[in-house]
Design an enzyme around this catalytic site. Structure first.
Site, PDB file in Angstrom:
ATOM      1  CE  LYS A   1     113.013 137.314  43.836  1.00  0.00           C
ATOM      2  NZ  LYS A   1     112.494 137.256  44.907  1.00  0.00           N
ATOM      3  CG  ASP A   2     114.846 141.008  47.484  1.00  0.00           C
ATOM      4  OD1 ASP A   2     113.628 141.370  47.067  1.00  0.00           O
ATOM      5  OD2 ASP A   2     114.996 139.959  48.066  1.00  0.00           O
TER       6      ASP A   2
ATOM      7  CB  SER B   1     110.023 134.655  45.231  1.00  0.00           C
ATOM      8  OG  SER B   1     109.128 135.306  46.114  1.00  0.00           O
TER       9      SER B   1
ATOM     10  CG  HIS C   1     115.290 132.463  52.688  1.00  0.00           C
ATOM     11  ND1 HIS C   1     114.144 131.946  52.347  1.00  0.00           N
ATOM     12  CD2 HIS C   1     114.943 133.906  52.744  1.00  0.00           C
ATOM     13  CE1 HIS C   1     113.060 132.866  51.825  1.00  0.00           C
ATOM     14  NE2 HIS C   1     113.868 134.092  52.275  1.00  0.00           N
TER      15      HIS C   1
ATOM     16  CD  GLN D   1     115.833 143.773  51.277  1.00  0.00           C
ATOM     17  OE1 GLN D   1     114.742 143.860  51.456  1.00  0.00           O
ATOM     18  NE2 GLN D   1     116.171 142.539  51.195  1.00  0.00           N
TER      19      GLN D   1
HETATM   20  P1  AMP Z   1     112.952 137.532  52.468  1.00  0.00           P
HETATM   21  O1  AMP Z   1     112.452 136.634  53.304  1.00  0.00           O
HETATM   22  O2  AMP Z   1     111.996 137.520  51.453  1.00  0.00           O
HETATM   23  O3  AMP Z   1     112.564 138.977  53.021  1.00  0.00           O
HETATM   24  O4  AMP Z   1     114.225 137.497  52.142  1.00  0.00           O
HETATM   25  C1  AMP Z   1     115.385 137.381  52.906  1.00  0.00           C
HETATM   26  C2  AMP Z   1     116.822 137.377  52.191  1.00  0.00           C
HETATM   27  O5  AMP Z   1     116.749 136.113  51.280  1.00  0.00           O
HETATM   28  C3  AMP Z   1     116.942 138.621  51.368  1.00  0.00           C
HETATM   29  O6  AMP Z   1     118.072 138.943  51.571  1.00  0.00           O
HETATM   30  C4  AMP Z   1     116.552 138.177  49.969  1.00  0.00           C
HETATM   31  O7  AMP Z   1     117.046 139.064  48.887  1.00  0.00           O
HETATM   32  C5  AMP Z   1     117.282 136.794  49.770  1.00  0.00           C
HETATM   33  N1  AMP Z   1     116.442 136.034  48.818  1.00  0.00           N
HETATM   34  C6  AMP Z   1     115.186 136.014  48.286  1.00  0.00           C
HETATM   35  N2  AMP Z   1     115.187 135.170  47.401  1.00  0.00           N
HETATM   36  C7  AMP Z   1     116.305 134.925  47.185  1.00  0.00           C
HETATM   37  C8  AMP Z   1     116.741 133.830  46.121  1.00  0.00           C
HETATM   38  N3  AMP Z   1     116.107 133.414  45.102  1.00  0.00           N
HETATM   39  N4  AMP Z   1     118.079 133.795  46.064  1.00  0.00           N
HETATM   40  C9  AMP Z   1     119.030 134.204  46.901  1.00  0.00           C
HETATM   41  N5  AMP Z   1     118.499 135.052  47.829  1.00  0.00           N
HETATM   42  C10 AMP Z   1     117.153 135.107  48.050  1.00  0.00           C
END
Ligand code: AMP
Length: 281
Positions: A149-150, A185, A37, A153
């Site tokens: 990562k997503d 994650s 993040h 999405q």
């Molecule tokens: P989330 O809190 O899981 O909804 O993720 C919020 C954002 O952080 C999303 O755009 C994810 O793709 C990104 N994200 C999650 N894990 C990673 C990672 N390991 N590296 C880069 N971005 C990430």
């Protein structure tokens, strides 16, 4: 740094920054912030003077048997991390601020969610589009940063931006990984020691498949079957592993030289679902 709890507050905070002539970049998250993040916040800060981060665990993107109730939440520590990155505005709304009891509308998705994670998580991407659409309309940023990562999405939100005419530049941040390759994650916290040890197997498998394709393998199905058995022997349960078209997100039986693909997979380590992907471009 301002911490806004209501739509009104965040709109006013953003408007004040705009009045100063600042460009606004937006990083939506569900909190439990990690280096992944934070790397997105750094990208946002390269694109704009003001970075807005939302922290909201969105119920409409969790299925009935998924981990909405147990999803990690640690607002105090998230706020501290955002402060250290130079974030100027946090939007951390309550449920009632975002959703009303009665809704008459939803956003439909054609085919982009029929494979990959969409196939195993019905309703998930509709929930993602709903919240991101709301957040885009609330924050009205100039750019938004999401993680590779997503990847599914990212591609679906990117289509929404194009087809629904959001005037927002989409920026994709690379995947941040632990030293052994495991993609960071918020859900990695659920892993016990044995599961944590097995987890990077997913990344190694995807890397191997990508290398084989770059080496000229054009029909990867046998290779993938073999890799799946090896992962299962390590105690990981396969949801899917495959090569997908970057544009349609459908699985590709035949891979062409120079084509754009996503080598992606999802596995369960115990009850924890892990996802990862690599791009061929
Ligand atoms: P989330 O809190 O899981 O909804 O993720 C919020 C954002 O952080 C999303 O755009 C994810 O793709 C990104 N994200 C999650 N894990 C990673 C990672 N390991 N590296 C880069 N971005 C990430």
């Amino acid at each position: 740094m301002e911490i806004c709890r209501t739509i009104n507050d965040v709109r006013q905070a953003v408007a004040a920054k705009r009045q100063k002539g600042n460009r606004i970049s937006f990083v939506p998250t569900m909190g439990a912030l990690h280096e992944g993040h934070l790397s997105l916040m750094r990208l946002a800060l390269k694109d704009a003077e003001t970075v807005v981060v939302s922290i909201y665990v969105n119920p409409t993107q969790f299925g009935p048997n998924e981990d909405f109730d147990t999803y990690p939440r640690d607002l105090e520590s998230d706020i501290e991390k955002c402060k250290n990155e130079g974030v100027e505005i946090i939007f951390a709304p309550s449920h009632d601020e975002i959703y009303t009891d009665e809704t008459y509308l939803s956003i439909g998705i054609h085919s982009l969610n029929s494979s990959m994670c969409g196939a195993s998580r019905p309703g998930f991407f509709e929930g993602v589009l709903l919240i991101v659409n709301k957040l885009f309309n609330i924050v009205k940023p100039d750019s938004a940063v999401f993680g590779q990562k997503d990847i599914q999405q990212f591609q679906i939100i990117n289509r929404m931006v194009q087809e629904f005419n959001h005037d927002i530049k989409m920026i994709m941040g690379p995947i941040e990984r632990a030293n052994d390759g495991l993609a960071l994650s918020s859900r990695n916290q659920y892993l016990n020691e044995k599961e944590r040890q097995a987890a990077p197997g997913l990344y190694r498998t995807l890397r191997y498949i990508k290398e084989q394709i770059l080496d000229g393998v054009s029909t990867p199905s046998l290779l993938i079957k073999h890799q799946e058995s090896e992962l299962e022997a390590k105690g990981l349960k396969i949801d899917y592993i495959n090569v997908f078209s970057m544009q349609t997100l459908q699985p590709e039986k035949h891979v062409e030289k120079g084509g754009k693909y996503i080598v992606a997979g999802a596995v369960y380590a115990g009850n924890t679902r892990l996802i990862d992907n690599l791009l061929i471009e």
